[in-house]
Design an enzyme around this catalytic site. Structure first.
Site, short mmCIF file in Angstrom:
data_model
loop_
_atom_site.label_atom_id
_atom_site.label_comp_id
_atom_site.label_asym_id
_atom_site.label_seq_id
_atom_site.Cartn_x
_atom_site.Cartn_y
_atom_site.Cartn_z
N ASP A 81 0.83 -1.20 0.00
CA ASP A 81 0.00 0.00 0.00
C ASP A 81 0.86 1.26 0.00
O ASP A 81 1.90 1.31 0.67
CB ASP A 81 -0.90 -0.01 1.24
CG ASP A 81 -1.94 1.09 1.23
OD1 ASP A 81 -2.49 1.36 0.14
OD2 ASP A 81 -2.23 1.65 2.29
N ASP A 103 1.65 5.19 -5.69
CA ASP A 103 1.04 6.44 -5.25
C ASP A 103 1.77 7.61 -5.88
O ASP A 103 2.72 8.15 -5.33
CB ASP A 103 1.08 6.54 -3.74
CG ASP A 103 0.34 7.77 -3.21
OD1 ASP A 103 -0.16 8.55 -4.05
OD2 ASP A 103 0.27 7.94 -1.99
N GLY A 180 -6.00 8.79 8.66
CA GLY A 180 -5.72 9.09 10.05
C GLY A 180 -6.95 9.21 10.93
O GLY A 180 -8.08 9.01 10.50
N ASN A 254 -9.94 0.55 2.42
CA ASN A 254 -8.74 0.49 3.24
C ASN A 254 -9.03 0.82 4.70
O ASN A 254 -9.69 1.82 4.99
CB ASN A 254 -7.69 1.46 2.70
CG ASN A 254 -6.99 0.96 1.46
OD1 ASN A 254 -7.50 0.08 0.76
ND2 ASN A 254 -5.84 1.52 1.16
N ILE A 255 -8.50 -0.02 5.58
CA ILE A 255 -8.72 0.13 7.01
C ILE A 255 -7.37 0.14 7.72
O ILE A 255 -6.60 -0.82 7.59
CB ILE A 255 -9.58 -1.01 7.59
CG1 ILE A 255 -10.92 -1.12 6.85
CG2 ILE A 255 -9.79 -0.81 9.08
CD1 ILE A 255 -11.81 0.08 6.99
#
Length: 306
Positions: A81, A103, A180, A254-255
């Site tokens: 990720d 990313d 966050g 996403n967690i």
């Protein structure tokens, strides 16, 4: 069974979303695999560059492999990720991952395309899926910080050109989430008009929702009651928003924040209530059990797997 994310998304599109959970240490990995086996639900286990620096990639992948043997009925993918090229090409070359994310969302469109296309070429040559990103999320995740002034929603008019130019397998989009624990202080929630337009332009294409934690108020309250000082105005992605987003193409959620908050709550309460204790294994066992209960509930109620 170890699959690619592309294989998982072919089965889930429009029906349910696959949770993608960040891990750093053994207790999280045990909790995740145990919960997924109990729920009989596929999942994606994620490592970030920060996690690899903390625990070392070999350690993380070894623990993930061991968990897959301990819980043999799980169906899962292993995903890198928020990687940059140095992490991604290392992951591709050394193996262990079935999916990677490049990313390059902070770059201009053309640079994002070029960087993503290079990763896709290398990953696809080894049968590895690639997640790309358009749009920038605000917030804090690991060592990545983006303030609200530098975040922006995904432009639906760019998504077709981007996917066609890069040949990526899934696309992370910015539609109102943030990274966050300090999410949504303004209360804006998901921007469904943007998501609907993206799906109209990319029918059938897997979309990814980063910053998908719920940030339950009661967890924040319990942490603060046990000595924490977290802000109380955070608001994550709500259950009804997740249910509404899944038919619009969201395949991966996403967690990370929710599991960190759970760890904090368990450990603060344990050592508050048991000040004579010092062994890490007792709160570790409690955390794994709480993790499993929370995860199974989310799978069955939120992500529409049941």
């Amino acid at each position: 069974m170890l699959l690619t994310t592309k294989q998982l998304f072919l089965k889930c599109y429009g029906r349910y979303a696959v949770p993608a959970v960040n891990v750093f240490f053994m207790e999280e990995i045990h909790g995740l695999f145990a919960a997924a086996q109990e729920a009989d639900a596929p999942f994606i286990v994620q490592t970030t560059p920060f996690a690899r620096d903390y625990a070392h990639a070999e350690m993380l992948l070894s623990m993930i492999g061991a968990a897959a043997r301990i819980y043999p009925r799980v169906v899962y993918a292993v995903h890198m990720d928020h990687g940059y090229e140095e992490h991604i090409f290392d992951a591709i070359d050394k193996g262990g991952y079935t999916s990677v994310m490049i990313d390059a969302s902070h770059d201009d469109f053309e640079t994002n395309v070029a960087r993503t296309r290079a990763v896709v070429a290398a990953a696809h040559a080894k049968g590895i899926s690639v997640e790309a990103e358009l749009g920038v999320l605000a917030g804090v995740e690991d060592d990545l910080t983006v303030d609200a002034a530098h975040s922006f929603y995904t432009n639906p008019r760019q998504v077709e050109d981007f996917v066609n130019a890069t040949d990526c397998d899934s696309l992370a989009i910015a539609v109102g989430t943030s990274h966050g624990a300090y999410k949504f202080s303004g209360g804006q929630g998901l921007q469904f008009h943007i998501l609907e337009e993206i799906r109209r332009r990319l029918p059938g294409f897997p979309l990814v929702l980063h910053g998908g934690s719920n940030v339950a108020p009661e967890v924040i309250e319990r942490i603060n009651a046990a000595g924490g000082r977290l802000k109380t105005d955070a608001k994550g992605v709500q259950e009804d928003e997740v249910r509404k987003a899944i038919p619009l193409g969201i395949c991966k959620i996403n967690i990370a924040t929710d599991t960190r908050l759970l760890w904090t709550m368990v450990n603060r309460e344990f050592f508050r209530d048991r000040p004579d204790e010092f062994a890490p294994t007792t709160p570790g066992k409690i955390f794994m059990e709480e993790y499993k209960k929370v995860y199974v509930k989310k799978v069955r109620i939120v992500w529409l797997l049941r």
